[in-house]
Write an enzyme that holds these catalytic residues in place. Sequence first.
Site, PDB file in Angstrom:
ATOM      1  N   HIS A 169       0.670  -0.897  -0.276  1.00  0.00           N
ATOM      2  CA  HIS A 169       0.289  -0.267  -0.118  1.00  0.00           C
ATOM      3  C   HIS A 169       0.954   1.403   0.042  1.00  0.00           C
ATOM      4  O   HIS A 169       1.790   1.020   0.313  1.00  0.00           O
ATOM      5  CB  HIS A 169      -1.002  -0.466   1.368  1.00  0.00           C
ATOM      6  CG  HIS A 169      -0.426   0.276   2.797  1.00  0.00           C
ATOM      7  ND1 HIS A 169       0.379   1.271   3.164  1.00  0.00           N
ATOM      8  CD2 HIS A 169       0.098  -0.599   3.295  1.00  0.00           C
ATOM      9  CE1 HIS A 169       0.752   0.996   4.587  1.00  0.00           C
ATOM     10  NE2 HIS A 169       0.331  -0.858   4.847  1.00  0.00           N
ATOM     11  N   CYS A 185       3.205  -4.942   6.739  1.00  0.00           N
ATOM     12  CA  CYS A 185       2.336  -4.583   5.851  1.00  0.00           C
ATOM     13  C   CYS A 185       3.931  -4.278   4.690  1.00  0.00           C
ATOM     14  O   CYS A 185       5.382  -4.227   5.588  1.00  0.00           O
ATOM     15  CB  CYS A 185       1.412  -3.922   4.977  1.00  0.00           C
ATOM     16  SG  CYS A 185      -0.136  -4.419   5.348  1.00  0.00           S
TER      17      CYS A 185
END
Length: 209
Positions: A169, A185
């Site tokens: 992301h 992440c």
Amino acid sequence: MSKSSFQGTTRRGFLAGTAALIGAPAFATQPLPVQEVEVSQGYDPLRPPPVPEPPVRHNISSFQAKHWQPYFSNLHNGAILVDTQSRALHFWSEDYESHMLFPSSVPLSDEMTRRGRTSVVRKVKGPSWSPTPSMKKRNPEWPDYIPPGPDNPLGTHALYLGWKYYRIHGTHDTRKIGRRSSNGCIGLYNEHIAKLFERAKVGTQVLLI
């Protein structure tokens, strides 16, 4: 070199650009020359500047052009390789014509780092965010939900992976890029995740090493 200079290239452009930089064929194994990346000011309201590493100007001295063949048997649906050691993300297009290389953030610790094979299962522009149960346990003061916008920890775009809670992301806190700074992440500059978002698809192969 500004962060925008990491944008994707066609195979022809990549070959020419790499040869000009290092005087060797594209996908060479030696590091590229040291070049500084300008760090712009952004802020993730849920986390202060990364603590494990001192504030430094990031560089791309550890970036290496890579062949896709040692990591994937084919490029069906394209392929994403995340190298957590060099803190870089590679993308190869299905038509073999494009190779993109971006600096990334990586998880804070090895315990938070998941390695192996998965794929993109969902693409979201303007993602919302909710902390995982383990995040909420560690940080009870965090909100239960943040809508899309400038305060969202996922930035402007997100690629959801086959592993629950794991994503590639963007981030509004640009200080995280190039560091151990995430809860698991992989983060990219917003302009870079936008470029990757355009080219990756549901079903794109993903490998974290």
